[in-house]
Design an enzyme around this catalytic site. Sequence first.
Site, mmCIF file in Angstrom:
data_model
loop_
_atom_site.group_PDB
_atom_site.id
_atom_site.type_symbol
_atom_site.label_atom_id
_atom_site.label_comp_id
_atom_site.label_asym_id
_atom_site.label_seq_id
_atom_site.Cartn_x
_atom_site.Cartn_y
_atom_site.Cartn_z
ATOM 1 N N SER A 91 -25.812 21.442 38.144
ATOM 2 C CA SER A 91 -26.855 20.005 37.865
ATOM 3 C C SER A 91 -28.112 20.381 37.566
ATOM 4 O O SER A 91 -28.901 19.462 37.096
ATOM 5 C CB SER A 91 -26.990 19.070 38.853
ATOM 6 O OG SER A 91 -27.192 19.600 40.087
ATOM 7 N N CYS A 92 -28.475 21.443 37.136
ATOM 8 C CA CYS A 92 -29.813 22.095 36.945
ATOM 9 C C CYS A 92 -29.790 22.329 35.401
ATOM 10 O O CYS A 92 -29.460 23.140 34.884
ATOM 11 C CB CYS A 92 -30.297 23.140 37.834
ATOM 12 S SG CYS A 92 -31.907 23.939 37.613
ATOM 13 N N SER A 93 -30.940 21.548 34.755
ATOM 14 C CA SER A 93 -30.982 21.842 33.322
ATOM 15 C C SER A 93 -31.942 23.101 33.221
ATOM 16 O O SER A 93 -31.393 23.924 32.104
ATOM 17 C CB SER A 93 -31.998 20.774 32.779
ATOM 18 O OG SER A 93 -33.156 20.849 33.438
#
Length: 134
Positions: free
Chosen positions: A10-12
Amino acid sequence: MTVTIYSQASCSSSRKALKWLKENEIPFKEKRITSQPLTLAEFKEILSMTEDGTDEIIATNSNDYKNLNLDIEQLSIQELYDVIQEHPRMLRSPILIDEKRIQVGYNEMDIRRFIPRKVRAFELHAMQRLAQES
């Protein structure tokens, strides 16, 4: 040298780092820390490569960290490892390491350190040649 990237789905910043590694043809292996917990050996390796210890790798603004209300400085390495096993989102991401370097988080300039030295030297020489021709 192969880069290991410890990422979160979920980490850009993790997605940016993975994209950069692929675009620059840097060999890497990815480990998603939320689905594949760190081993104690991996955790110790990451910690040993940091300059600021836990301050560098713990996401103090994460909900997991805030909700736990822990004083990390009072925990042993094993106790901290156990907490991270249960709450992997406490770690900043991505964490990129190879045999000599570590980078925590994504930074467009700093990540270039993972480009092999010969390639960086060639790029610098090419840019200098272009500057002289101008």
